[in-house]
Enzyme design. Structure first.
Site, mmCIF file in Angstrom:
data_model
loop_
_atom_site.group_PDB
_atom_site.id
_atom_site.type_symbol
_atom_site.label_atom_id
_atom_site.label_comp_id
_atom_site.label_asym_id
_atom_site.label_seq_id
_atom_site.Cartn_x
_atom_site.Cartn_y
_atom_site.Cartn_z
ATOM 1 N N LYS A 1 0.489 -3.165 13.064
ATOM 2 C CA LYS A 1 1.413 -2.290 12.350
ATOM 3 C C LYS A 1 2.806 -2.556 12.901
ATOM 4 O O LYS A 1 2.979 -2.721 14.123
ATOM 5 C CB LYS A 1 1.035 -0.829 12.598
ATOM 6 C CG LYS A 1 -0.346 -0.471 12.057
ATOM 7 C CD LYS A 1 -0.331 -0.421 10.553
ATOM 8 C CE LYS A 1 -1.642 0.076 9.988
ATOM 9 N NZ LYS A 1 -1.644 0.095 8.527
ATOM 10 N N ASP B 1 0.008 -3.005 -0.832
ATOM 11 C CA ASP B 1 -1.037 -2.010 -0.561
ATOM 12 C C ASP B 1 -0.643 -0.730 -1.307
ATOM 13 O O ASP B 1 -1.054 -0.508 -2.455
ATOM 14 C CB ASP B 1 -1.141 -1.804 0.968
ATOM 15 C CG ASP B 1 -2.130 -0.726 1.389
ATOM 16 O OD1 ASP B 1 -2.664 -0.026 0.529
ATOM 17 O OD2 ASP B 1 -2.366 -0.565 2.615
ATOM 18 N N GLU C 1 2.504 -7.112 4.929
ATOM 19 C CA GLU C 1 1.934 -6.110 4.029
ATOM 20 C C GLU C 1 2.896 -4.934 3.846
ATOM 21 O O GLU C 1 3.408 -4.392 4.826
ATOM 22 C CB GLU C 1 0.600 -5.640 4.626
ATOM 23 C CG GLU C 1 -0.151 -4.617 3.794
ATOM 24 C CD GLU C 1 -1.493 -4.241 4.422
ATOM 25 O OE1 GLU C 1 -1.960 -4.942 5.349
ATOM 26 O OE2 GLU C 1 -2.072 -3.233 3.993
ATOM 27 N N LYS D 1 -8.142 -1.463 -1.528
ATOM 28 C CA LYS D 1 -8.902 -0.426 -0.820
ATOM 29 C C LYS D 1 -9.623 0.389 -1.871
ATOM 30 O O LYS D 1 -8.958 1.045 -2.698
ATOM 31 C CB LYS D 1 -7.972 0.506 -0.059
ATOM 32 C CG LYS D 1 -7.284 -0.121 1.118
ATOM 33 C CD LYS D 1 -6.528 0.951 1.869
ATOM 34 C CE LYS D 1 -5.694 0.330 2.965
ATOM 35 N NZ LYS D 1 -4.921 1.320 3.700
ATOM 36 N N ASP E 1 1.743 -5.183 8.989
ATOM 37 C CA ASP E 1 1.733 -4.143 7.947
ATOM 38 C C ASP E 1 2.853 -3.133 8.230
ATOM 39 O O ASP E 1 2.857 -2.485 9.277
ATOM 40 C CB ASP E 1 0.368 -3.440 7.946
ATOM 41 C CG ASP E 1 0.205 -2.450 6.787
ATOM 42 O OD1 ASP E 1 1.174 -2.232 6.039
ATOM 43 O OD2 ASP E 1 -0.906 -1.905 6.641
#
Ligand code: OSB
Ligand code: MG
Length: 392
Positions: free
Chosen positions: A193, A271, A246, A301, A218
């Site tokens: 992250k 995402d 991401e 997801k 991300d």
């Protein structure tokens, strides 16, 4: 690259056939609430979490001569920081929208997934409420047809290389420690992250230690795509041979992620911006019109897109236009993680997914997590999700 015929693509997706089975009806739906404690608190650009609420949905179905039941999971975060959904909202959506809609049409027979979702297909958004009930349906159908769910979906892979998502830490050394642990466990792909001010320094430190590790980052919507300093940092990440960046920019934004993608060599993965299939088609249209479709990657997801049927359509769309996609995670319990593994069996889902933590996810899980062997996991081959000794 050949121009994409979107009408043909949409027709192709609409024509997708799902497994047919003997007529069944819903007999009973139970919603079980569990608070679960993470072994390691998980931090993203939007918050740090230690305890999460999950809703497990159990549905009993009846056919002419038997009863089958299945289990699904609706994973949640306490705050509306990721895609706008949050634990109490998901609870209300399950209990006042999705479950009542299903029970109202309880006497209708169900012969495929489209029949199953029809009663709640008028509910807009609230995707995490939908994934749990649909999960229960697929587990039950697998048992009815005596096959693992991945085979019902036409999956062909039964062993997967998996990745892990490493949360934010206040200094690079702590992130490195987690990565070392993951690498020692055989995990081949790492995602970290990042957020403005906690990016280059972290990636640089990891690259010095692991020059060839499959690495991606991300941003969870933390970057301002109009801030020159933020854009500069994202451009600088080009130097570190990342698999993808991401969701750096805001939820819902597609256009300015595309503008960013034109300026940077690292592929952009969406995402939070892709909720409905129409969002995905919009992204494909932009990147393909700009001739940079090879720089678009999709995180699918199942909870974010409202279930397995939609996730399969996302994967199919990616496959048809030839872009890479992978299965992300929502810190699911081992039950949700196992169902994600079934989804990852599809050949279209062709990059490693966020299926494991750097150790165990939860202090006490509802079922045993599948074994990780040399960075790979074998997808269960027993009927349904193939869960054994569930404690909910
Ligand atoms: O953006 O992928 C994300 C967790 C919560 C909310 C958003 C995200 C994540 C993760 C965790 O990265 C992935 C996992 O389940 O291990
Ligand atoms: Mg993400």
């Amino acid at each position: 690259m050949a121009k994409i015929d979107f009408r043909k693509l949409a027709q192709n997706l609409q024509a997708t056939e799902f497994v047919e089975h003997e007529p069944i009806r819903i007999k009973k739906i139970d919603v079980i609430v569990r608070e679960m404690e993470l072994v390691m608190p998980f931090e993203t650009s939007f918050g740090r979490y230690k305890n999460l609420t999950k809703y497990f949905i159990k549905i009993d179905f009846v056919s002419k001569n038997k009863t089958v039941s299945g289990l699904g999971e609706s994973p949640t975060l306490p705050d509306a920081v990721y895609d706008g959904e949050f634990s109490e909202g998901v609870r209300a959506a399950i209990n006042t929208q999705v479950v009542p809609a299903l029970l109202k049409e309880k006497d209708k027979t169900i012969k495929n997934v489209n029949d199953f979702i029809a009663p709640y297909s008028t509910v807009v958004n609230n995707n995490m409420a939908k994934v749990g009930v649909e999960g229960a349906y697929w587990d039950a159908i697998g048992k009815l047809l005596k096959k693992p769910v991945w085979q019902l979906w036409g999956g062909r892979r039964n062993s997967l290389a998996v990745g892990t998502s490493v949360g934010l830490e206040s200094d690079p050394a702590m992130v490195l420690k987690k990565i070392e642990k993951a690498v020692a466990n055989g995990i081949k792909r790492i995602k970290i992250k990042i957020k403005p001010g906690r990016d280059i320094q972290y990636v640089k430190a990891i690259r010095e230690k692991f020059p060839r590790l499959l690495l991606q980052v991300d941003g969870n919507a933390a970057y301002d795509l109009f801030n020159p300093d933020h854009i500069k940092a994202l451009k600088e990440l080009n130097e570190y041979d990342l698999l993808m960046i991401e969701q750096p920019g805001p939820n819902k934004d597609i256009v300015f992620h595309y503008e960013l993608s034109k300026k940077i060599a690292t592929p952009v993965c969406l995402d939070e911006s892709l909720i409905d299939l129409s969002d995905l088609l919009a992204a494909i249209k932009l990147w393909s019109d700009g001739n940079i479709l090879d720089r678009l990657i999709v995180n699918i997801k199942p909870p974010r897109v409202g279930g397995w049927r939609n996730a399969i359509l996302f994967a199919k769309a990616c496959g048809l236009v030839g872009i890479k996609c992978w299965c992300g995670g929502m810190l699911e319990s081992a039950l949700g993680k196992i169902s994600n593994l079934h989804f990852n069996s599809l050949m279209e889902v062709n990059l490693p997914g966020d299926h494991v933590a750097q150790g165990r996810y939860y202090v006490e899980d509802v079922v045993k997590a599948p074994a990780l062997n040399g960075g790979k996991i074998i997808i269960p081959s027993e009927p349904g999700w193939g869960l054994k000794n569930i404690k909910i």
